[in-house]
Scaffold this motif. Structure first.
Motif, short mmCIF file in Angstrom:
data_model
loop_
_atom_site.label_atom_id
_atom_site.label_comp_id
_atom_site.label_asym_id
_atom_site.label_seq_id
_atom_site.Cartn_x
_atom_site.Cartn_y
_atom_site.Cartn_z
N ASP A 45 4.91 10.30 -1.26
CA ASP A 45 4.39 8.94 -1.22
C ASP A 45 5.44 7.97 -0.67
O ASP A 45 6.57 7.90 -1.20
N HIS A 46 5.07 7.27 0.39
CA HIS A 46 5.93 6.23 0.94
C HIS A 46 5.32 4.88 0.54
O HIS A 46 4.17 4.59 0.86
N PHE A 47 6.11 4.09 -0.17
CA PHE A 47 5.62 2.79 -0.63
C PHE A 47 5.92 1.74 0.43
O PHE A 47 7.10 1.51 0.76
N ASN A 48 4.87 1.13 0.95
CA ASN A 48 5.01 0.18 2.06
C ASN A 48 4.77 -1.25 1.61
O ASN A 48 3.85 -1.53 0.84
N ALA A 65 10.95 5.77 0.06
CA ALA A 65 10.43 7.00 -0.53
C ALA A 65 11.58 7.78 -1.15
O ALA A 65 12.73 7.72 -0.68
N HIS A 76 8.09 -0.05 -6.65
CA HIS A 76 7.33 -0.80 -5.64
C HIS A 76 7.49 -2.31 -5.82
O HIS A 76 7.56 -3.05 -4.84
N TYR A 78 0.85 -1.19 0.00
CA TYR A 78 0.00 0.00 0.00
C TYR A 78 0.89 1.24 0.00
O TYR A 78 2.12 1.16 0.14
N THR A 79 0.26 2.38 -0.16
CA THR A 79 0.98 3.66 -0.17
C THR A 79 0.45 4.54 0.95
O THR A 79 -0.75 4.55 1.22
N ASN A 86 9.58 -0.06 3.87
CA ASN A 86 9.03 1.04 3.06
C ASN A 86 10.14 1.94 2.55
O ASN A 86 11.24 1.99 3.13
N LYS A 124 0.87 8.61 2.29
CA LYS A 124 1.42 9.94 1.97
C LYS A 124 1.82 10.64 3.26
O LYS A 124 1.02 10.79 4.19
#
Length: 254
Positions: A187-190, A209, A219, A179-180, A207, A182
């Motif tokens: 945006d931090h991609f987790n 960014a 991602h 998930y992402t 995660n 903010k």
């Protein structure tokens, strides 16, 4: 004749009362004896039956020890997942019960001048269950903890469009949740990977960014790296519980 009349009177009297009273008060002496014997026999038979619940034996937990969370993945893996890690040895999170819960985390900021910086954060936690007379077998309880951790990841505050997928060849169970989130306009991609091996559940959170103008991380690559690290963590559980090799015996003097 007098005896017949008396007997008839008794029969009619007994027929007039409820059935329960008839059995209790109007049965013959031989009936009483047989009833008493029957009750004793029935009572002894009932008390001799085993209780299936009390006789059930709980399965022994497969793993009795947890690995050192900060050493559960290789240094080379940390270099890949967290470039320029602040501390490659990781930071252990305090635990009230190290036999049941241990965790560690790493952070890194890879700066590239005017091109910005790449931020990475990795955490790894282990949760071990034991068999419990009331709560059930260790593996069953670990399965419940596994499902709980997956739901926690899917319901992370601020998570945008979380997607959960099964991951194969990672312990007895494996699921990834991506998930992402903010944060401060970025945006931090987790990626969260939850795995279970017997009675131990491993949760890996990863995660990344791009900061200060740097491009967003891939991602799919984050997920690939997270799964690889989770597999190492699963293997570390087995290694921590491996019986030490027997020391060679010295030759006995002749």
């Amino acid at each position: 004749m007098h005896r017949s009349a008396s007997r008839l009177t008794r029969v009619l009297a007994c027929a007039a009362v409820p059935v329960i009273l008839t059995v209790a008060g109007c049965s013959s002496d031989s009936g009483k004896d047989s009833g008493t014997k029957g009750d004793k026999k029935s009572g002894s038979s009932s008390s001799a039956k085993p209780n299936p619940k009390s006789s059930k034996t709980l399965e022994k937990a497969a793993f009795a020890t947890l690995p050192d969370a900060c050493k559960a993945v290789q240094t080379a893996t940390i270099d890949t997942l967290v470039p320029e890690a602040k501390d490659k040895n990781g930071t252990a999170t305090p635990s009230n019960d190290p036999a049941t819960r241990v965790s560690c985390y790493w952070t890194g900021l890879d700066e590239d001048g005017l091109k910005g910086s790449q931020y990475r954060w990795l955490s790894l936690s282990f949760f071990r269950s034991d068999s419990h007379a009331t709560l059930g077998d260790a593996n069953k309880r670990a399965g419940e903890q596994f499902n709980k951790q997956v739901e926690v990841a899917k319901t992370t505050e601020g998570a945008q469009d979380p997607k959960a997928e099964a991951v194969g060849e990672i312990g007895d169970q494996g699921t990834s949740v991506v998930y992402t989130v903010k944060k401060d306009g970025t945006d931090h991609f987790n990626t969260t990977v939850v795995a279970r091996t017997q009675n131990v559940v491993i949760t890996l959170d990863y995660n990344g960014a791009g900061l200060e103008g740097a491009g967003a991380p891939d991602h799919a690559k984050l997920l690939q790296d997270a799964v690889a690290a989770a597999k190492e963590a699963v293997a570390s559980v087995g290694a921590a519980n491996k019986a030490p090799a027997e020391a060679p015996q010295s030759p006995q003097p002749q």
